[in-house]
Design a protein around this motif. Sequence first.
Motif, PDB file in Angstrom:
ATOM      1  N   ALA A   1       3.343  -1.690  15.416  1.00 37.51           N
ATOM      2  CA  ALA A   1       3.735  -2.255  16.710  1.00 37.51           C
ATOM      3  C   ALA A   1       3.601  -3.772  16.700  1.00 37.51           C
ATOM      4  CB  ALA A   1       2.882  -1.657  17.821  1.00 37.51           C
ATOM      5  N   ALA A   2       2.497  -4.278  16.156  1.00 35.89           N
ATOM      6  CA  ALA A   2       2.270  -5.725  16.123  1.00 35.89           C
ATOM      7  C   ALA A   2       3.304  -6.427  15.259  1.00 35.89           C
ATOM      8  CB  ALA A   2       0.858  -6.009  15.603  1.00 35.89           C
ATOM      9  N   THR A   3       3.613  -5.838  14.112  1.00 38.67           N
ATOM     10  CA  THR A   3       4.592  -6.447  13.216  1.00 38.67           C
ATOM     11  C   THR A   3       5.992  -6.402  13.810  1.00 38.67           C
ATOM     12  OG1 THR A   3       3.248  -5.714  11.340  1.00 38.67           O
ATOM     13  CG2 THR A   3       5.471  -6.446  10.850  1.00 38.67           C
ATOM     14  N   SER A   4       6.292  -5.339  14.542  1.00 35.93           N
ATOM     15  CA  SER A   4       7.577  -5.269  15.234  1.00 35.93           C
ATOM     16  C   SER A   4       7.718  -6.406  16.232  1.00 35.93           C
ATOM     17  CB  SER A   4       7.719  -3.925  15.959  1.00 35.93           C
ATOM     18  OG  SER A   4       7.726  -2.849  15.053  1.00 35.93           O
TER      19      SER A   4
ATOM     20  N   MET B   1      14.070  -4.961   8.475  1.00 30.21           N
ATOM     21  CA  MET B   1      13.027  -5.750   7.819  1.00 30.21           C
ATOM     22  C   MET B   1      11.795  -4.912   7.512  1.00 30.21           C
ATOM     23  SD  MET B   1      13.115  -9.539   9.545  1.00 30.21           S
ATOM     24  CE  MET B   1      12.163 -10.216   8.180  1.00 30.21           C
ATOM     25  N   LEU B   2      11.589  -3.837   8.282  1.00 27.69           N
ATOM     26  CA  LEU B   2      10.430  -2.982   8.077  1.00 27.69           C
ATOM     27  C   LEU B   2      10.672  -1.879   7.048  1.00 27.69           C
ATOM     28  CD1 LEU B   2       9.199  -2.571  11.776  1.00 27.69           C
ATOM     29  CD2 LEU B   2       7.956  -3.692   9.923  1.00 27.69           C
TER      30      LEU B   2
ATOM     31  N   GLY C   1       7.447  -6.950   4.664  1.00 27.83           N
ATOM     32  CA  GLY C   1       7.557  -6.380   3.325  1.00 27.83           C
ATOM     33  C   GLY C   1       6.301  -5.641   2.911  1.00 27.83           C
ATOM     34  N   PHE C   2       5.131  -6.228   3.209  1.00 27.40           N
ATOM     35  CA  PHE C   2       3.848  -5.595   2.891  1.00 27.40           C
ATOM     36  C   PHE C   2       3.739  -4.246   3.611  1.00 27.40           C
ATOM     37  CE2 PHE C   2      -0.696  -7.052   1.746  1.00 27.40           C
ATOM     38  CZ  PHE C   2      -1.097  -5.758   1.482  1.00 27.40           C
ATOM     39  N   LEU C   3       3.982  -4.266   4.921  1.00 22.60           N
ATOM     40  CA  LEU C   3       3.884  -3.035   5.707  1.00 22.60           C
ATOM     41  C   LEU C   3       4.978  -2.040   5.331  1.00 22.60           C
ATOM     42  CD1 LEU C   3       2.323  -1.639   7.988  1.00 22.60           C
ATOM     43  CD2 LEU C   3       3.857  -2.751   9.623  1.00 22.60           C
TER      44      LEU C   3
ATOM     45  N   ALA D   1      11.933   0.168   0.584  1.00 19.68           N
ATOM     46  CA  ALA D   1      12.861   1.095  -0.072  1.00 19.68           C
ATOM     47  C   ALA D   1      13.387   0.497  -1.380  1.00 19.68           C
ATOM     48  CB  ALA D   1      14.024   1.410   0.871  1.00 19.68           C
ATOM     49  N   THR D   2      13.638  -0.805  -1.371  1.00 21.66           N
ATOM     50  CA  THR D   2      14.111  -1.479  -2.588  1.00 21.66           C
ATOM     51  C   THR D   2      13.040  -1.444  -3.669  1.00 21.66           C
ATOM     52  OG1 THR D   2      15.452  -2.970  -1.217  1.00 21.66           O
ATOM     53  CG2 THR D   2      15.089  -3.609  -3.510  1.00 21.66           C
ATOM     54  N   ALA D   3      11.802  -1.790  -3.280  1.00 18.78           N
ATOM     55  CA  ALA D   3      10.707  -1.798  -4.251  1.00 18.78           C
ATOM     56  C   ALA D   3      10.419  -0.393  -4.783  1.00 18.78           C
ATOM     57  CB  ALA D   3       9.450  -2.382  -3.602  1.00 18.78           C
ATOM     58  N   TYR D   4      10.627   0.607  -3.946  1.00 16.46           N
ATOM     59  CA  TYR D   4      10.380   2.001  -4.346  1.00 16.46           C
ATOM     60  C   TYR D   4      11.278   2.417  -5.505  1.00 16.46           C
ATOM     61  CZ  TYR D   4       9.539   7.029  -3.662  1.00 16.46           C
ATOM     62  OH  TYR D   4       9.188   8.348  -3.840  1.00 16.46           O
ATOM     63  N   LEU D   5      12.469   1.828  -5.580  1.00 13.83           N
ATOM     64  CA  LEU D   5      13.399   2.139  -6.670  1.00 13.83           C
ATOM     65  C   LEU D   5      13.065   1.402  -7.957  1.00 13.83           C
ATOM     66  CD1 LEU D   5      16.795   2.019  -4.706  1.00 13.83           C
ATOM     67  CD2 LEU D   5      15.569   4.052  -5.496  1.00 13.83           C
ATOM     68  N   LEU D   6      12.167   0.408  -7.849  1.00 11.23           N
ATOM     69  CA  LEU D   6      11.881  -0.440  -9.009  1.00 11.23           C
ATOM     70  C   LEU D   6      10.585  -0.097  -9.725  1.00 11.23           C
ATOM     71  CD1 LEU D   6      12.954  -3.904  -7.558  1.00 11.23           C
ATOM     72  CD2 LEU D   6      14.139  -2.601  -9.332  1.00 11.23           C
TER      73      LEU D   6
END
Length: 287
Positions: free
Chosen positions: A188-191, A206-207, A32-34, A212-217
């Motif tokens: 790459a590491a998070t993947s 998950m990436l 979520g952070f990334l 995208a959800t937060a971008y709408l909020l």
Amino acid sequence: MTEFLQSLLTPFHYDYMLKAIGVSALIGGVCGFLSAFITLKGWSLMGDALSHAVVPGVAIAYIGGWPFALGAFIAGLLSAGTMAFIKAQSRIREDATIGIVFTTYFALGLVLISLYPAQVDLKAIILGNILGISDPDIIQVMVISAITLLVLGLKWKDLMLFCFDPNQARTIGLPTGLLHIILLTLLAATSVAALQAVGACLVVAMLVTPGATAYLLTDRFGKMILLSSGLGVGTSLAGAYASYFLNGATGGCIVTLQTLVFLGVFIFAPKHGILAARRRVATPGQP
């Protein structure tokens, strides 16, 4: 009522479920952070590419008896380097480069899996194996997550400007080349970490979906990071928990829940949702 509450607490009686819920929440928070940076940069295709490109590395690690994460991480870095080289040395567009590289790496992984079917756990690679995650794998995920969160926490402002406007970042003296490499490495590491939970097919969700959800909020990036991370943790917790009662794939439950939350926000977001847009059209002059 007591029996009902006891049944709700049943998943917490099993060590494998406690591990799955805890690790899923950790991975969800990191993704979520990334995800906020990936959304701002427009790198959803890059996330998809790396999540599939690690497959040959995972297959080789299984065949050679090496650590799962090591093979996946090396393959991820190689694929990212291949994309950067092709883009720098040719006129091919970035989306075409990504498509060529990730399908080639993924195909190579499938070839290796077909050649050594007894030595490679295809289901674990494609769908993840969070319920059967071992203690060494948990440690790997925790180390990857800690390093990723540390780097993002220290460099989030520089990375934010790089993602939003690379030219401005270069103008004020930021090392944009280094920031590009850092972001690709973290991706790459998070993947690799997310591969444990949801498999190669669902890592990109998950990436991308929490960001995208937060971008709408919200229109503020700092708040977007908090919302995206919170969504990642909350949906991963709830999805892993629900998978026990549904007897379904944990990764599938997590990503389905994230998608449902996105659809709800997409429709009902107070400023950028569909209903809000229709209200603005119906009421001209409304902010």
